[in-house]
Write a protein that holds these residues in place. Structure first.
Motif, PDB file in Angstrom:
ATOM      1  N   ASN A   1       0.920  -1.222   0.106  1.00 22.15           N
ATOM      2  CA  ASN A   1      -0.024  -0.083  -0.091  1.00 22.15           C
ATOM      3  C   ASN A   1       0.882   1.400  -0.081  1.00 22.15           C
ATOM      4  O   ASN A   1       0.597   2.448  -0.270  1.00 22.15           O
ATOM      5  N   ILE A   2       2.142   1.101   0.632  1.00 26.60           N
ATOM      6  CA  ILE A   2       2.938   2.147   0.558  1.00 26.60           C
ATOM      7  C   ILE A   2       4.425   1.860   0.149  1.00 26.60           C
ATOM      8  O   ILE A   2       4.927   0.630   0.473  1.00 26.60           O
ATOM      9  N   LEU A   3       4.878   2.654  -0.673  1.00 27.67           N
ATOM     10  CA  LEU A   3       6.262   2.636  -1.013  1.00 27.67           C
ATOM     11  C   LEU A   3       7.304   3.610  -0.580  1.00 27.67           C
ATOM     12  O   LEU A   3       6.773   4.691  -0.783  1.00 27.67           O
ATOM     13  N   VAL A   4       8.171   3.266   0.240  1.00 27.02           N
ATOM     14  CA  VAL A   4       8.956   4.332   0.784  1.00 27.02           C
ATOM     15  C   VAL A   4      10.221   4.414  -0.218  1.00 27.02           C
ATOM     16  O   VAL A   4      11.089   3.357  -0.294  1.00 27.02           O
ATOM     17  N   VAL A   5      10.464   5.644  -0.757  1.00 27.07           N
ATOM     18  CA  VAL A   5      11.594   5.921  -1.559  1.00 27.07           C
ATOM     19  C   VAL A   5      12.561   6.643  -0.668  1.00 27.07           C
ATOM     20  O   VAL A   5      12.325   7.829  -0.270  1.00 27.07           O
ATOM     21  N   ILE A   6      13.666   6.013  -0.441  1.00 28.75           N
ATOM     22  CA  ILE A   6      14.997   6.404   0.258  1.00 28.75           C
ATOM     23  C   ILE A   6      15.923   7.044  -0.428  1.00 28.75           C
ATOM     24  O   ILE A   6      16.344   6.236  -1.291  1.00 28.75           O
ATOM     25  N   GLY A   7      16.228   8.263  -0.406  1.00 33.62           N
ATOM     26  CA  GLY A   7      17.333   8.778  -1.264  1.00 33.62           C
ATOM     27  C   GLY A   7      17.381  10.315  -1.147  1.00 33.62           C
ATOM     28  O   GLY A   7      16.376  10.853  -0.638  1.00 33.62           O
ATOM     29  N   ILE A   8      18.518  11.033  -1.514  1.00 35.70           N
ATOM     30  CA  ILE A   8      18.531  12.333  -1.329  1.00 35.70           C
ATOM     31  C   ILE A   8      19.221  13.129  -2.541  1.00 35.70           C
ATOM     32  O   ILE A   8      19.867  12.393  -3.381  1.00 35.70           O
ATOM     33  N   GLY A   9      18.961  14.375  -2.802  1.00 36.21           N
ATOM     34  CA  GLY A   9      19.601  15.154  -3.979  1.00 36.21           C
ATOM     35  C   GLY A   9      18.998  14.482  -5.416  1.00 36.21           C
ATOM     36  O   GLY A   9      17.806  14.314  -5.604  1.00 36.21           O
TER      37      GLY A   9
ATOM     38  N   LEU B   1       7.256   6.815   9.980  1.00 43.48           N
ATOM     39  CA  LEU B   1       6.930   5.268  10.456  1.00 43.48           C
ATOM     40  C   LEU B   1       5.193   5.037  11.074  1.00 43.48           C
ATOM     41  O   LEU B   1       4.946   4.134  10.933  1.00 43.48           O
ATOM     42  N   SER B   2       4.777   6.294  11.526  1.00 41.74           N
ATOM     43  CA  SER B   2       3.525   6.067  12.141  1.00 41.74           C
ATOM     44  C   SER B   2       2.412   6.035  10.794  1.00 41.74           C
ATOM     45  O   SER B   2       1.603   5.289  11.151  1.00 41.74           O
ATOM     46  N   ILE B   3       2.600   6.672   9.881  1.00 41.05           N
ATOM     47  CA  ILE B   3       1.929   6.467   8.676  1.00 41.05           C
ATOM     48  C   ILE B   3       1.974   5.144   8.269  1.00 41.05           C
ATOM     49  O   ILE B   3       0.849   4.443   7.638  1.00 41.05           O
ATOM     50  N   CYS B   4       3.034   4.401   8.226  1.00 42.78           N
ATOM     51  CA  CYS B   4       3.427   2.944   7.739  1.00 42.78           C
ATOM     52  C   CYS B   4       2.693   1.839   8.642  1.00 42.78           C
ATOM     53  O   CYS B   4       2.551   1.038   8.290  1.00 42.78           O
ATOM     54  N   GLU B   5       2.380   2.413  10.064  1.00 41.26           N
ATOM     55  CA  GLU B   5       1.881   1.232  10.729  1.00 41.26           C
ATOM     56  C   GLU B   5       0.418   0.656  10.268  1.00 41.26           C
ATOM     57  O   GLU B   5      -0.198   1.375   9.749  1.00 41.26           O
ATOM     58  N   GLY B   6       0.692  -0.770  10.269  1.00 39.87           N
ATOM     59  CA  GLY B   6      -0.567  -1.516   9.806  1.00 39.87           C
ATOM     60  C   GLY B   6      -0.751  -1.712   8.249  1.00 39.87           C
ATOM     61  O   GLY B   6      -1.695  -2.115   7.728  1.00 39.87           O
ATOM     62  N   LYS B   7       0.338  -0.948   7.549  1.00 44.27           N
ATOM     63  CA  LYS B   7       0.253  -0.885   6.136  1.00 44.27           C
ATOM     64  C   LYS B   7       1.213  -1.964   5.557  1.00 44.27           C
ATOM     65  O   LYS B   7       2.284  -2.347   6.121  1.00 44.27           O
ATOM     66  N   ASP B   8       1.213  -2.622   4.382  1.00 42.81           N
ATOM     67  CA  ASP B   8       1.938  -3.254   3.396  1.00 42.81           C
ATOM     68  C   ASP B   8       2.900  -2.118   3.070  1.00 42.81           C
ATOM     69  O   ASP B   8       2.660  -1.344   2.081  1.00 42.81           O
TER      70      ASP B   8
ATOM     71  N   ALA C   1      10.015  14.247  10.772  1.00 43.18           N
ATOM     72  CA  ALA C   1       9.817  13.779   9.422  1.00 43.18           C
ATOM     73  C   ALA C   1       9.715  11.990   9.563  1.00 43.18           C
ATOM     74  O   ALA C   1       8.875  11.232   8.922  1.00 43.18           O
ATOM     75  N   LEU C   2      10.982  11.491  10.052  1.00 40.89           N
ATOM     76  CA  LEU C   2      11.234  10.029  10.252  1.00 40.89           C
ATOM     77  C   LEU C   2      10.046   9.420  10.956  1.00 40.89           C
ATOM     78  O   LEU C   2       9.209   8.519  10.713  1.00 40.89           O
TER      79      LEU C   2
ATOM     80  N   ILE D   1       3.204   6.935  -2.334  1.00 39.46           N
ATOM     81  CA  ILE D   1       4.610   6.950  -2.395  1.00 39.46           C
ATOM     82  C   ILE D   1       5.171   7.939  -1.410  1.00 39.46           C
ATOM     83  O   ILE D   1       4.700   9.223  -1.560  1.00 39.46           O
ATOM     84  N   TYR D   2       5.901   7.717  -0.447  1.00 37.64           N
ATOM     85  CA  TYR D   2       6.576   8.676   0.520  1.00 37.64           C
ATOM     86  C   TYR D   2       7.904   8.611   0.332  1.00 37.64           C
ATOM     87  O   TYR D   2       8.539   7.560  -0.157  1.00 37.64           O
ATOM     88  N   PHE D   3       8.543  10.060   0.447  1.00 41.63           N
ATOM     89  CA  PHE D   3      10.091  10.154   0.200  1.00 41.63           C
ATOM     90  C   PHE D   3      10.578  10.094   1.790  1.00 41.63           C
ATOM     91  O   PHE D   3      10.425  10.984   2.389  1.00 41.63           O
ATOM     92  N   ALA D   4      11.593   9.338   1.905  1.00 42.32           N
ATOM     93  CA  ALA D   4      12.384   9.537   2.947  1.00 42.32           C
ATOM     94  C   ALA D   4      13.921   9.306   2.977  1.00 42.32           C
ATOM     95  O   ALA D   4      14.343   9.325   1.608  1.00 42.32           O
TER      96      ALA D   4
END
Ligand code: PA5
Length: 447
Positions: A73-81, A125-132, A120-121, A109-112
């Motif tokens: 349900n959620i893709l976390v995209v981790i990267g900077i610049g 994490l709280s948004i991701c609770e209970g989600k795939d 922000a972190l 899609i959330y960016f971290a």
């Protein structure tokens, strides 16, 4: 042509002879880029990328995107610049800045990992609770502090939630082909990996897996995106500035800089361009701002910012020029309703399309800013499709390289970015930085 340069609001600011004087420099710059002989040529991989890319990996990106869509349900995209700005810009431009709130069959899609903010972190994490969840970590070096910290956190979360085996299906790593520590680690852990090509720098990497995987996960047609870029590449093969708008843009910027216009404002009239502005700022700021030179890139969204920065642009220091992006076809239609009471006195626009009013605001502003002494370059973009975006991305990348060469810098390095990192590592106590730490602490204490 999806992007067309219009010079009518430059009248009186740049004369034709000034353009003529810079044409030979632009020709040399074009040759340096196309021949691959210019400074920083070990990072010229993006030039041919729209046609010369790894087709097998491109197919794998589509498969991975389908898998993510199915599993998460959620893709976390981790990267900077350069490792996140392009993807975020594309998703907001083609889909929406409110993408996560839209009805859709693709994951949020959330960016971290693009800041060091506790808030922000923890919020994410709280948004991701209970989600795939699925994670795409993007880091060429694999050692950049911001994404590395976020990846530690989300990797443990996924392993805790799905087990070591389950996490393998949900962690996707985009990194250096061989050298980086992240590649070795991912291979050992069994995570699927994608490549940031050696010869493509972060800010030029949106059309590699760096941008393409998150963009595909948002349901955007990456074939059309690449096709737009490929058509731009074809259009910019000529070194004739009268037939090549990317060269023309580079010449105009340099002509303006040479007469004291050292600040460029990229202007959009659509909130979905906000992150495109951010991507553009990195591209131009990191490429040109060096050796004591460069045009300072900043950005606004009008008409919103006409109510905050409009006064300065109209009337402040006259070292500015604007590059205005106009989207010709807005896609949706919205008609302004009539109000029989005419409380706001605006019934003269009842029944008119909202986009007509937006475009009129743009024309009115272009003329006002011209009258206030601000030159304007107008870029007319066909629409907000993936194809047009691909064309626009390549337009800006190509023009940036030419502009940097005319300016006399290497547009592909970023030595200045290291300064804060070294200080930070020293202050945080990284082994090997002991002397630097002592010297910095002395400066901080004012001794
Ligand atoms: O353009 C660049 O090179 C930078 O913005 C990098 O993309 C950014 O610093 C992230 O680096 P990395 O991908 O190695 O984590």
């Amino acid at each position: 042509m999806s992007v067309k340069l219009n010079e009518k609001f430059l009248n009186g600011f740049v004369s034709s002879h000034e353009v003529e004087y810079l044409k030979p420099f632009a020709k040399v710059a074009h040759d340096l880029l196309i021949s691959g002989k210019g400074p920083g040529n070990d990072f010229h991989g993006w030039v041919k990328l729209p046609v010369d890319y790894d087709k097998e990996e491109f197919a794998r990106i589509k498969v991975a995107a389908e898998k993510i869509k199915k599993n998460a349900n959620i893709l976390v995209v981790i990267g900077i610049g350069g490792s996140y700005l392009g993807a975020r810009a594309a998703i907001e431009f083609v889909k929406s800045p409110l993408y996560n709130n839209l009805k859709k069959d693709t994951p949020d899609i959330y960016f971290a990992g693009n800041n060091i903010s506790t808030t922000a972190l923890t919020e994410l994490l709280s948004i991701c609770e209970g989600k795939d969840i699925a994670v795409n970590v993007i880091s060429k070096s694999g050692t950049t502090t911001e994404p590395a910290v976020a990846f530690r956190v989300f990797k443990s979360l996924l392993v805790e939630k799905y087990g070591e085996e389950g996490a393998k299906d949900r962690i996707f790593v985009t990194t250096d082909k061989a050298r980086g520590t992240l590649k070795k680690f991912s291979d050992e852990a069994g995570y699927e990996t994608f490549v940031v090509p050696d010869d493509v720098g972060g800010r030029y990497s949106v059309l590699t897996a760096v941008g393409l995987l998150p963009i595909a996960c948002a349901g955007i047609d990456i074939d059309a995106l690449m096709q737009g870029a490929a058509d731009a590449m074809q259009a910019f093969k000529t070194d004739d500035a009268d037939k090549n708008d990317a060269i023309r843009y580079a010449i105009l910027r340099n002509a303006l800089l040479r007469k004291g216009k050292n600040t460029e404002i990229l202007v959009g009239y659509e909130p979905y361009m906000l992150m495109l502005n951010e991507w553009w700022k990195q591209l131009y700021g990191e490429s040109e701002g060096k050796d004591g030179k460069g045009i300072f890139p900043c950005s606004v969204i009008f008409s919103t910012d006409l109510h905050s920065l409009g006064q300065y642009v109209q009337d402040g220091q006259r070292n500015l020029f604007e590059t205005v992006i106009s989207i010709k076809n807005p896609g949706a239609k919205f008609v302004i309703p009539d109000d029989p009471a005419n409380v706001d006195g605006l019934n003269f626009i009842s029944g008119k399309e909202l986009d007509y009013v937006n475009k009129t605001a743009m024309t009115a502003t272009l003329i006002a800013h011209n009258d206030g002494g601000v030159p304007n370059i107008l870029l007319e973009v066909e629409d907000r499709s993936a194809y047009s975006l691909g064309y626009l991305i390549y337009f800006f990348e190509f023009a940036c390289a030419i502009s940097g060469y005319i300016l006399g810098v290497n547009p592909f390095d970023q030595p200045g970015v290291e300064a804060y990192k070294k200080n930070m590592f020293a202050l945080l106590g990284k082994p090997g930085y002991e002397d630097m730490k002592a010297a910095l602490e002395e400066r901080i204490s004012g001794k």
